[in-house]
Write an enzyme that holds these catalytic residues in place. Sequence first.
Site, PDB file in Angstrom:
ATOM      1  N   HIS A 313       0.347  -7.203   2.276  1.00 47.90           N
ATOM      2  CA  HIS A 313      -0.868  -7.918   2.685  1.00 47.90           C
ATOM      3  C   HIS A 313      -0.468  -9.013   3.655  1.00 47.90           C
ATOM      4  O   HIS A 313       0.585  -9.629   3.495  1.00 47.90           O
ATOM      5  CB  HIS A 313      -1.553  -8.534   1.457  1.00 47.90           C
ATOM      6  CG  HIS A 313      -2.961  -8.936   1.718  1.00 47.90           C
ATOM      7  ND1 HIS A 313      -3.288 -10.142   2.254  1.00 47.90           N
ATOM      8  CD2 HIS A 313      -4.115  -8.261   1.546  1.00 47.90           C
ATOM      9  CE1 HIS A 313      -4.596 -10.205   2.391  1.00 47.90           C
ATOM     10  NE2 HIS A 313      -5.127  -9.080   1.980  1.00 47.90           N
ATOM     11  N   ASP A 371      -6.257  -2.431  -3.312  1.00 45.65           N
ATOM     12  CA  ASP A 371      -6.556  -1.015  -3.098  1.00 45.65           C
ATOM     13  C   ASP A 371      -5.638  -0.078  -3.847  1.00 45.65           C
ATOM     14  O   ASP A 371      -5.894   1.124  -3.909  1.00 45.65           O
ATOM     15  CB  ASP A 371      -6.475  -0.694  -1.598  1.00 45.65           C
ATOM     16  CG  ASP A 371      -7.607  -1.348  -0.850  1.00 45.65           C
ATOM     17  OD1 ASP A 371      -8.689  -1.423  -1.426  1.00 45.65           O
ATOM     18  OD2 ASP A 371      -7.391  -1.797   0.285  1.00 45.65           O
TER      19      ASP A 371
HETATM   20  N1  ACO Z   1       5.016  -0.045   3.203  1.00 52.31           N
HETATM   21  C1  ACO Z   1       6.248  -0.191   3.743  1.00 52.31           C
HETATM   22  N2  ACO Z   1       6.620  -1.234   4.477  1.00 52.31           N
HETATM   23  C2  ACO Z   1       5.717  -2.203   4.686  1.00 52.31           C
HETATM   24  C3  ACO Z   1       4.400  -2.127   4.145  1.00 52.31           C
HETATM   25  C4  ACO Z   1       4.070  -1.001   3.383  1.00 52.31           C
HETATM   26  N3  ACO Z   1       2.846  -0.861   2.853  1.00 52.31           N
HETATM   27  N4  ACO Z   1       3.708  -3.228   4.523  1.00 52.31           N
HETATM   28  C5  ACO Z   1       4.540  -3.974   5.259  1.00 52.31           C
HETATM   29  N5  ACO Z   1       5.772  -3.347   5.354  1.00 52.31           N
HETATM   30  C6  ACO Z   1       6.967  -3.880   6.024  1.00 52.31           C
HETATM   31  C7  ACO Z   1       6.872  -3.765   7.537  1.00 52.31           C
HETATM   32  O1  ACO Z   1       7.428  -2.564   8.009  1.00 52.31           O
HETATM   33  C8  ACO Z   1       7.638  -4.983   8.010  1.00 52.31           C
HETATM   34  O2  ACO Z   1       9.005  -4.692   7.865  1.00 52.31           O
HETATM   35  P1  ACO Z   1      10.081  -5.335   8.929  1.00 52.31           P
HETATM   36  O3  ACO Z   1       9.995  -6.819   8.724  1.00 52.31           O
HETATM   37  O4  ACO Z   1      11.388  -4.757   8.523  1.00 52.31           O
HETATM   38  O5  ACO Z   1       9.643  -4.885  10.296  1.00 52.31           O
HETATM   39  C9  ACO Z   1       7.307  -6.032   6.951  1.00 52.31           C
HETATM   40  O6  ACO Z   1       7.019  -5.293   5.749  1.00 52.31           O
HETATM   41  C10 ACO Z   1       6.129  -6.936   7.320  1.00 52.31           C
HETATM   42  O7  ACO Z   1       5.005  -6.083   7.551  1.00 52.31           O
HETATM   43  P2  ACO Z   1       3.928  -6.283   8.702  1.00 52.31           P
HETATM   44  O8  ACO Z   1       3.296  -4.981   9.013  1.00 52.31           O
HETATM   45  O9  ACO Z   1       4.532  -7.046   9.845  1.00 52.31           O
HETATM   46  O10 ACO Z   1       2.882  -7.226   7.967  1.00 52.31           O
HETATM   47  P3  ACO Z   1       1.396  -7.440   8.383  1.00 52.31           P
HETATM   48  O11 ACO Z   1       0.996  -8.721   7.767  1.00 52.31           O
HETATM   49  O12 ACO Z   1       1.202  -7.277   9.852  1.00 52.31           O
HETATM   50  O13 ACO Z   1       0.653  -6.193   7.688  1.00 52.31           O
HETATM   51  C11 ACO Z   1      -0.595  -4.836   6.225  1.00 52.31           C
HETATM   52  C12 ACO Z   1      -0.084  -6.254   6.531  1.00 52.31           C
HETATM   53  C13 ACO Z   1      -1.288  -4.244   7.459  1.00 52.31           C
HETATM   54  C14 ACO Z   1      -1.623  -4.916   5.093  1.00 52.31           C
HETATM   55  C15 ACO Z   1       0.607  -3.955   5.811  1.00 52.31           C
HETATM   56  O14 ACO Z   1       1.220  -4.488   4.666  1.00 52.31           O
HETATM   57  C16 ACO Z   1       0.201  -2.480   5.555  1.00 52.31           C
HETATM   58  O15 ACO Z   1       0.115  -1.690   6.505  1.00 52.31           O
HETATM   59  N6  ACO Z   1      -0.018  -2.122   4.235  1.00 52.31           N
HETATM   60  C17 ACO Z   1      -0.482  -0.788   3.907  1.00 52.31           C
HETATM   61  C18 ACO Z   1      -1.974  -0.688   4.175  1.00 52.31           C
HETATM   62  C19 ACO Z   1      -2.788  -1.419   3.130  1.00 52.31           C
HETATM   63  O16 ACO Z   1      -2.595  -1.269   1.934  1.00 52.31           O
HETATM   64  N7  ACO Z   1      -3.774  -2.204   3.639  1.00 52.31           N
HETATM   65  C20 ACO Z   1      -4.712  -2.904   2.746  1.00 52.31           C
HETATM   66  C21 ACO Z   1      -4.694  -4.357   2.999  1.00 52.31           C
HETATM   67  S1  ACO Z   1      -5.700  -5.145   1.789  1.00 52.31           S
HETATM   68  C22 ACO Z   1      -7.278  -4.952   2.339  1.00 52.31           C
HETATM   69  O17 ACO Z   1      -7.596  -4.728   3.484  1.00 52.31           O
HETATM   70  C23 ACO Z   1      -8.269  -5.051   1.274  1.00 52.31           C
END
Ligand code: ACO
Length: 431
Positions: A313, A371
């Site tokens: 998140h 979720d």
């Molecule tokens: N699975 C694997 N790796 C992940 C995940 C994940 N679900 N989420 C983040 N990471 C990793 C990224 O690859 C990144 O790694 P790095 O630092 O080595 O490059 C690090 O964790 C940081 O992630 P970002 O994508 O930069 O974080 P951001 O804040 O931009 O993204 C997000 C947040 C979009 C929610 C992300 O965690 C994601 O895609 N999660 C899966 C989708 C999801 O469940 N979304 C629901 C959000 S809650 C809602 O809307 C109610």
Amino acid sequence: MKLSDNKATLSFSNGAPSIDLPVYSGTMGPDVIDIRKLYAQTGMFTYDPGFMATAACQSGITYIDGDKGELLYRGYPIEELAVNCDFLDICYLILNGERPDEQQKLDFDHQVTHHTMVNEQMHFFLRGFRRDAHPMAVLTGLVGGLSAFYHDSTDITNPRHRHISAIRLIAKMPTLVAMAYKYSVGQPFIYPRNDLSYTGNFLRMMFATPCDEYKVNPVVERALDRIFILHADHEQNASTSTVRLCGSSGTNPFAAIAAGVACLWGPAHGGANEACLNMLEEIQAQGGVAKVGEFMEKVKDKNSGVRLMGFGHRVYKNYDPRAKLMQQTCKEVLESLGLENDPLFKLAMELERIALEDPYFVDRKLYPNVDFYSGIVQRAIGIPTSLFTAIFALARTVGWIAQWNEMLSDPEYKIGRPRQLFNGFPTRSMK
Ligand code: ACO
């Protein structure tokens, strides 16, 4: 907001004079540096794609402390609200700032209940869609279409119009979502009934047919009501910011909320619960719990493009408090429906167990979000996967409309107009 004694000084290495920037404090959370005069004073913008460190507004509705894993609506912790309130209490609180007293609650419930029908013409509008259209495509169209049916509440400068449109949106969303569902399965629309609760009425509009009456199961009703409560608002997330930006142009509330619905559809936001359930079903089809290790290796491999959906998140760098409540609801619903051995629930628990111990997730502070379990609950209730995001939109409508209203009441409100760092061709000529 309060002007702080502290101020920020911005200095430049090229000898340009440094400038002082005011700092403001809210009631909780990080202070903000006011950069509104930055361009006038320096000729420069700030650069912050994804709004990683930018407060785009002031708000008194929802507070999140992502490090503590804390979520408050109007100051009340989500853990207290989820066990003591129903969804319409929460709607009243989010819209008005205080919990309703007994009479206010009766009046509010009455108002919402008596606005659940939609203009009959909406049925014909809906029939223009293909039967296999995604419910979010249908919902985006229907919500935007409301502005064509309810002209009498689109004057945004009139507080009475704003109130009526808020009630209409909250009341009609369940009807529209149920209509989109009935249309997709080829069943007749079921009209709302005023003797049922908000959530009971939605369940009946979803699952009754003219041949069979539907008896609302109180455990299922409570579980869905909790899903609505947990999704009601979440500060300045992507769809809420979309509603604010869209509404900042002065457009009508139905159009602004339709923009929020469209934004929510994306898999990084509201589409995550659908994506999460699809992911669980795929792992299950490939061998279930035995394949979890292999799947996690793919998630950790940056080249695979696979993410563990329902994890991570932007704001929570600790357990999402809504995920804890959702996990509890998931157990209750599965037990009450005799599905306690549900393989997807077991799979989700195993994925969570491994992720919480794995340094990849621990180091990046990735925890389950709301979720991760909400899809399993909805699937157990009988809601098809493709409708999950529409359910989320139904619940988030109150948050969107409250945030839109708050923006319009803010004396500092202006049309939202971000700036850019231009990196295209400099001026050139066709000569
Ligand atoms: N699975 C694997 N790796 C992940 C995940 C994940 N679900 N989420 C983040 N990471 C990793 C990224 O690859 C990144 O790694 P790095 O630092 O080595 O490059 C690090 O964790 C940081 O992630 P970002 O994508 O930069 O974080 P951001 O804040 O931009 O993204 C997000 C947040 C979009 C929610 C992300 O965690 C994601 O895609 N999660 C899966 C989708 C999801 O469940 N979304 C629901 C959000 S809650 C809602 O809307 C109610």
